[in-house]
Scaffold this active site. Structure first.
Site, PDB file in Angstrom:
ATOM      1  N   CYS A  62      35.450 -53.221  44.978  1.00  0.00           N
ATOM      2  CA  CYS A  62      35.436 -52.541  46.277  1.00  0.00           C
ATOM      3  C   CYS A  62      35.323 -53.491  47.465  1.00  0.00           C
ATOM      4  O   CYS A  62      36.205 -53.537  48.325  1.00  0.00           O
ATOM      5  CB  CYS A  62      34.282 -51.544  46.328  1.00  0.00           C
ATOM      6  SG  CYS A  62      34.286 -50.321  45.002  1.00  0.00           S
ATOM      7  N   HIS A  96      31.111 -50.008  52.999  1.00  0.00           N
ATOM      8  CA  HIS A  96      30.764 -50.986  51.958  1.00  0.00           C
ATOM      9  C   HIS A  96      31.133 -52.428  52.336  1.00  0.00           C
ATOM     10  O   HIS A  96      31.509 -53.224  51.478  1.00  0.00           O
ATOM     11  CB  HIS A  96      31.421 -50.609  50.621  1.00  0.00           C
ATOM     12  CG  HIS A  96      30.646 -51.153  49.442  1.00  0.00           C
ATOM     13  ND1 HIS A  96      31.108 -51.093  48.140  1.00  0.00           N
ATOM     14  CD2 HIS A  96      29.440 -51.775  49.365  1.00  0.00           C
ATOM     15  CE1 HIS A  96      30.232 -51.627  47.314  1.00  0.00           C
ATOM     16  NE2 HIS A  96      29.205 -52.052  48.043  1.00  0.00           N
TER      17      HIS A  96
END
Length: 590
Positions: free
Chosen positions: A84, A145
């Site tokens: 990610c 994130h």
């Protein structure tokens, strides 16, 4: 004479007023603006094989399939990283993640705590920043994130608002199992276990000392007991505070305010879609860019009541079908507002599916189709080949399929060029404008070489030789699957990029993806006439690529990722952090 001069001046003034007024209206009015809108939709951990138009015949994805029929489908769309944080950093900056310091050297490969100091450096220029300069209103709804704070709880140095987004609503972190009760914990689980065992041992030691002193078996000083008690408290605190309080990471923010802590997953889907729709509605009359970054289908899997138990593929299938519904909502919003011909819509995943993740209910990760490997597995195709779909009626031909190598990093120059902006000249960009390829002005991708990283380590290189249909791929090392013969790192839960977790190959493994997309049979000098030439050309390309790299501070060092209380965002008085969105503030005008 004076009268004619006066008339000329009046005419000139009127023309100037008309020109200024026209430019002002064009800058503000979406209906007359030549600048297109952008709606970018990214799923988390979605496998390329989970979508009907990419080969799945059991999970129903009619809205995504229709998006592909109405636009352009990329069959070789590649994430810059199989995890990610680095993949999203590359997507945002158009640059490989290690250029931003977001390539890992050890086991920590993503941002682990909101209370850490690592993240996307303020010195990086995202495509959102450049679109703002061109008059766009920019928003992100969903997952970020890429870090939050640097030195204090409220400096927001890595926050989306400081990276070019006028509006942010969503998860500054990501979904971890800790965010759903009953799913356990997956943040440094082995370290948690060691800390717990240490806590238990110190507790037993303290209890033993108390019993020994109470029974008079031995003389135990009060100082020794206090010391052991303090050690027990320290061990318990180090275990419990950063790891067991699930409220730390599992929060929702609106811009820089925490509006829910911990977040309620039951209503999250509807809230994210509503926020995305409202952003479009608020900005429909001026150029806008929306990045809808879904929390699905990252574990822990959560599904709204209307989708639970409806698919043929269990809870994971329910999640994918809910994703499809969300995509349909966004397409309908654009169509309903008559923005279709003015809006480039894009659908993708940040990387491949997580094939190791499962429990008693069955697999919890995605299917990567015919491609080998998955999430966190370096350069294996299953971890980096993702869906790539563009829709722009009137500009892009419907039903077109492009088999050339493309990258998530290509979104950066594509958007900036369409917006009339200037690409940065002070740094290396690794993406290329996709419009010439998608509009048929060229048939070849500008990516002759693509470099596939596993953390900071160059794992593989793809070469698409000019004038050839071949797509060679060289693997310098591969992750050690466990148990032996398995297709993933099941014994350790997720593959690593370093040390004993990988095997280096000399000579490297070589595949031709055009003939063997599953990377099942490595080529040899006997089976491939160009074997030596491919290795030679790739070696030279690696040398050239490495000359473009500049040292960058490591954002994923232990120092930067570990939790610090003074960096932890909090709703209320720290450490009593708790609130529901009903107590949050109303959204701003952006």
């Amino acid at each position: 004479m004076k009268k004619s001069v006066l008339n000329a001046r009046c005419l000139t003034s009127r023309l100037l007023i008309l020109i200024v007024s026209t430019k002002f209206c064009v800058g503000l009015d979406n209906e007359s603006s030549p600048k297109p809108n952008f709606v970018l939709m990214m799923v988390d951990d979605l496998g390329i094989g989970d979508i009907g138009c990419y080969g799945n015949d059991t999970i129903r994805t009619p809205n995504i399939d229709q998006l592909a029929l109405d636009g352009v489908k990329l069959s070789q769309h590649i994430a810059a990283a199989p995890l990610c944080t680095p993949s999203r950093a590359a997507f945002m900056t158009g640059r490989y993640a290690l250029r931003s310091g977001l390539g890992a050297v050890g086991r920590v490969q993503v941002i682990l705590f909101l209370g850490g100091s690592g993240g996307l450096p303020p010195s990086e220029t995202t495509f959102a920043k450049l679109l703002q300069k061109e008059g766009y209103t920019t928003g992100i709804v969903g997952k970020w994130h890429l870090g939050l704070n640097c030195e204090s709880r409220n400096d927001h140095c890595h926050h989306p608002n400081n990276h070019g987004f006028n509006y942010f609503y969503g998860l500054p972190f990501t979904l971890f199992n800790d965010c759903k009760l009953g799913e356990g914990s997956d943040v440094l689980a082995d370290i948690q276990l060691k800390l717990w065992n240490l806590t238990v041992l110190l507790g037993l030691a303290l209890l033993t000392l108390v019993c020994v002193r109470a029974t008079g078996l031995l003389a135990v000083s009060g100082t020794a007991m206090v010391l052991v008690a303090l050690l027990w408290l320290l061990a318990f605190g180090v275990w419990y505070v950063p790891f067991r309080l699930h409220t730390w990471n599992c929060i929702l923010m609106r811009n820089q305010e925490v509006v829910e802590q911990p977040m309620n997953l039951e209503s999250l889907t509807e809230r994210l879609v509503n926020e995305a729709e409202q952003f479009v509605e608020r900005n429909q009359h001026k150029p806008f860019m929306l990045f809808l970054s879904l929390a699905h289908v990252h574990t822990p899997l959560f599904t709204s009541k209307g989708f639970a138990g409806k698919s043929k593929n269990g809870l994971y299938g329910d999640n994918v079908e809910e994703v499809d519904w969300m995509i349909g909502r966004m397409v309908n919003a654009i169509d309903r507002l008559s923005l279709s011909n003015k809006t480039l819509m894009y659908f993708t995943s940040d990387h491949g599916g997580f094939i190791e993740d499962s429990d008693a209910r069955g697999p919890k990760g995605g299917w990567n189709g015919i491609y080998r490997g998955g999430k966190a597995m370096g350069g294996w195709e299953g971890g980096i080949r993702v869906p790539g779909i563009f829709r722009w009626p009137g500009r892009l031909a419907a039903g077109k399929v492009i088999d050339e190598p493309t990258s998530l990093m290509d979104i950066y120059p594509t958007l900036v060029n369409l917006a009339g902006g200037q690409l940065p000249q002070d740094r290396v960009l690794d993406g290329h404008d996709l419009m010439p390829l998608m509009e048929g002005r060229t048939e070849r991708s500008e990516h002759e070489f693509m470099f596939h990283y596993c953390g900071m380590y160059l794992n593989a290189v793809r070469w698409h030789p000019p004038g050839s249909d071949a797509i060679f791929k060289v693997h310098f090392f591969t992750p050690n699957f466990s148990p032996p013969g398995a297709g993933g790192c099941y014994e350790i839960g997720i593959c690593m990029c370093h040390g004993e977790f990988v095997t280096y190959h000399d000579p490297p493994l070589l595949f031709d993806l055009a003939e063997d997309p599953s990377e099942s049979t490595a080529l040899t000098a006997e089976s491939e006439p160009l074997y030596a030439e491919v290795l030679r050309r790739v070696s030279h390309a690696v040398e050239d690529h490495r000359r473009t790299l500049q040292p960058a501070p490591n954002q994923l060092s232990w120092e930067n990722v570990l939790w610090r209380p003074w960096l932890q965002p909090c709703c209320g008085t720290f450490p009593l952090c708790s609130c529901s969105e009903a107590n949050g503030t109303a959204p701003p005008a952006a």
